[in-house]
Design a protein around this motif. Structure first.
Motif, PDB file in Angstrom:
ATOM      1  N   LEU A 285       0.847  -1.190   0.000  1.00  0.00           N
ATOM      2  CA  LEU A 285       0.000   0.000   0.000  1.00  0.00           C
ATOM      3  C   LEU A 285       0.884   1.242   0.000  1.00  0.00           C
ATOM      4  O   LEU A 285       1.280   1.755   1.037  1.00  0.00           O
ATOM      5  N   THR A 286       1.190   1.729  -1.199  1.00  0.00           N
ATOM      6  CA  THR A 286       2.035   2.910  -1.355  1.00  0.00           C
ATOM      7  C   THR A 286       1.297   3.938  -2.194  1.00  0.00           C
ATOM      8  O   THR A 286       0.282   3.642  -2.834  1.00  0.00           O
ATOM      9  N   CYS A 287       1.824   5.160  -2.210  1.00  0.00           N
ATOM     10  CA  CYS A 287       1.184   6.232  -2.960  1.00  0.00           C
ATOM     11  C   CYS A 287       2.194   7.294  -3.364  1.00  0.00           C
ATOM     12  O   CYS A 287       3.324   7.314  -2.880  1.00  0.00           O
ATOM     13  N   ALA A 288       1.756   8.166  -4.251  1.00  0.00           N
ATOM     14  CA  ALA A 288       2.543   9.321  -4.673  1.00  0.00           C
ATOM     15  C   ALA A 288       1.779  10.577  -4.280  1.00  0.00           C
ATOM     16  O   ALA A 288       0.575  10.685  -4.519  1.00  0.00           O
ATOM     17  N   HIS A 289       2.490  11.508  -3.643  1.00  0.00           N
ATOM     18  CA  HIS A 289       1.896  12.777  -3.217  1.00  0.00           C
ATOM     19  C   HIS A 289       2.897  13.885  -3.487  1.00  0.00           C
ATOM     20  O   HIS A 289       4.100  13.682  -3.349  1.00  0.00           O
TER      21      HIS A 289
ATOM     22  N   GLY B 136     -16.654   4.792   2.646  1.00  0.00           N
ATOM     23  CA  GLY B 136     -16.699   3.949   3.835  1.00  0.00           C
ATOM     24  C   GLY B 136     -15.483   3.067   4.039  1.00  0.00           C
ATOM     25  O   GLY B 136     -15.344   2.434   5.074  1.00  0.00           O
ATOM     26  N   ARG B 137     -14.590   3.001   3.070  1.00  0.00           N
ATOM     27  CA  ARG B 137     -13.360   2.229   3.226  1.00  0.00           C
ATOM     28  C   ARG B 137     -12.223   3.164   3.589  1.00  0.00           C
ATOM     29  O   ARG B 137     -12.204   4.318   3.192  1.00  0.00           O
ATOM     30  N   SER B 138     -11.264   2.624   4.321  1.00  0.00           N
ATOM     31  CA  SER B 138     -10.133   3.422   4.768  1.00  0.00           C
ATOM     32  C   SER B 138      -8.870   2.565   4.727  1.00  0.00           C
ATOM     33  O   SER B 138      -8.887   1.416   5.174  1.00  0.00           O
ATOM     34  N   ILE B 139      -7.790   3.128   4.190  1.00  0.00           N
ATOM     35  CA  ILE B 139      -6.503   2.439   4.181  1.00  0.00           C
ATOM     36  C   ILE B 139      -5.418   3.405   4.622  1.00  0.00           C
ATOM     37  O   ILE B 139      -5.610   4.619   4.584  1.00  0.00           O
TER      38      ILE B 139
ATOM     39  N   THR C  22      -3.653   8.399   5.590  1.00  0.00           N
ATOM     40  CA  THR C  22      -4.913   7.659   5.640  1.00  0.00           C
ATOM     41  C   THR C  22      -5.791   8.155   4.504  1.00  0.00           C
ATOM     42  O   THR C  22      -6.038   9.346   4.375  1.00  0.00           O
ATOM     43  N   VAL C  23      -6.238   7.227   3.656  1.00  0.00           N
ATOM     44  CA  VAL C  23      -7.069   7.556   2.496  1.00  0.00           C
ATOM     45  C   VAL C  23      -8.437   6.924   2.705  1.00  0.00           C
ATOM     46  O   VAL C  23      -8.536   5.739   2.997  1.00  0.00           O
ATOM     47  N   ARG C  24      -9.508   7.731   2.558  1.00  0.00           N
ATOM     48  CA  ARG C  24     -10.874   7.243   2.752  1.00  0.00           C
ATOM     49  C   ARG C  24     -11.675   7.428   1.468  1.00  0.00           C
ATOM     50  O   ARG C  24     -11.575   8.463   0.814  1.00  0.00           O
ATOM     51  N   HIS C  25     -12.479   6.381   1.163  1.00  0.00           N
ATOM     52  CA  HIS C  25     -13.354   6.424  -0.014  1.00  0.00           C
ATOM     53  C   HIS C  25     -14.551   5.510   0.237  1.00  0.00           C
ATOM     54  O   HIS C  25     -14.381   4.317   0.507  1.00  0.00           O
TER      55      HIS C  25
END
Length: 102
Positions: A41-45, A60-63, A55-58
């Motif tokens: 679970l990685t990301c670019a910002h 009702g889901r959160s990772i 923490t990313v929410r969409h």
């Protein structure tokens, strides 16, 4: 009199400080995904420090994902997620979804 003023207002200032810091970190916008570097679970910002957790929410889901790259470079997007992170959020069919970040 100066000491009395300082002592009575200090708790109010300290109580407001965590709210100010917390709201500065929140973001809402569009997220996309990429086949990117690394696994998991990685990301670019664009601005968050490398290695920090987001923490990313969409819907009702959160990772929680780790920033390991810069981007996204598409106008209007706030974050690019790895395929694993996008799968965990349930956004693989949509491709681009609205998320909130903390």
């Amino acid at each position: 009199m100066y000491r009395t003023f300082l002592i009575t207002t200090l708790p109010l200032l300290l109580a407001a400080l965590p709210l100010f810091v917390s709201s500065a970190q929140a973001e809402t916008g569009l997220a996309s995904y990429y086949g990117g570097r690394g696994h998991g679970l990685t990301c670019a910002h664009r601005t968050r420090p490398m290695g920090s957790m987001v923490t990313v929410r969409h819907e009702g889901r959160s990772i929680q994902c780790r920033v390991n790259d810069r981007g996204p470079f598409v106008r209007g997007r706030v974050i690019d997620l790895s395929m694993s992170a996008a799968r965990a959020l349930g956004m693989m069919r949509s491709g681009v979804v609205r998320v909130s970040l903390e």
